[in-house]
Design a protein around this motif. Structure first.
Motif, PDB file in Angstrom:
ATOM      1  N   MET A   1       0.716  -1.145  -0.167  1.00  0.00           N
ATOM      2  CA  MET A   1       0.195   0.057   0.014  1.00  0.00           C
ATOM      3  C   MET A   1       0.833   1.347  -0.033  1.00  0.00           C
ATOM      4  O   MET A   1       1.846   1.157   0.635  1.00  0.00           O
ATOM      5  N   ASN A   2       0.536   2.271  -0.900  1.00  0.00           N
ATOM      6  CA  ASN A   2       1.239   3.523  -1.139  1.00  0.00           C
ATOM      7  C   ASN A   2       0.775   4.445   0.290  1.00  0.00           C
ATOM      8  O   ASN A   2      -0.395   4.957  -0.211  1.00  0.00           O
ATOM      9  N   HIS A   3       1.421   4.636   1.157  1.00  0.00           N
ATOM     10  CA  HIS A   3       0.969   5.287   2.200  1.00  0.00           C
ATOM     11  C   HIS A   3       1.051   6.812   2.028  1.00  0.00           C
ATOM     12  O   HIS A   3       0.463   7.461   2.796  1.00  0.00           O
ATOM     13  N   ARG A   4       1.868   7.226   1.166  1.00  0.00           N
ATOM     14  CA  ARG A   4       2.163   8.668   0.720  1.00  0.00           C
ATOM     15  C   ARG A   4       0.696   9.145   0.480  1.00  0.00           C
ATOM     16  O   ARG A   4       0.564  10.419   0.416  1.00  0.00           O
ATOM     17  N   ARG A   5       0.058   8.506  -0.326  1.00  0.00           N
ATOM     18  CA  ARG A   5      -1.365   8.794  -0.771  1.00  0.00           C
ATOM     19  C   ARG A   5      -2.200   9.229   0.432  1.00  0.00           C
ATOM     20  O   ARG A   5      -3.260   9.988   0.287  1.00  0.00           O
TER      21      ARG A   5
END
Length: 82
Positions: A1-5
């Motif tokens: 999962m891309n946490h930056r989003r």
């Protein structure tokens, strides 16, 4: 999962605490709700600016940090934890 989003921090918002992107809801608030046993759906009901995906992202980050992965960075976005 891309946490930056989903997770960011900015000095002008909530004193620089990590927040869910696009909101003023701190990670501390979401984590406290999860620790009390609230389901993601209930958290979203309490904080309509959140999504279930953003609550899951906060919980996934918590799991990564508990396993010794990097914590939230001191700048606008967290590092890529993939």
């Amino acid at each position: 999962m891309n946490h930056r989003r989903y997770i960011t921090r900015a000095p002008a918002i909530c004193g620089g605490e990590p927040i869910v992107a696009g909101t003023r809801v701190t990670l501390r608030t979401v984590l406290s709700s999860l620790a009390e046993g609230m389901a993601p759906e209930a958290i979203v009901a309490d904080f309509p600016s959140l999504t279930e995906a953003s609550v899951r992202a906060v919980n996934c980050l918590r799991c990564r940090v508990c396993r010794g992965r990097p914590a939230v960075a001191r700048h606008r976005q967290i590092p890529d934890l993939a």
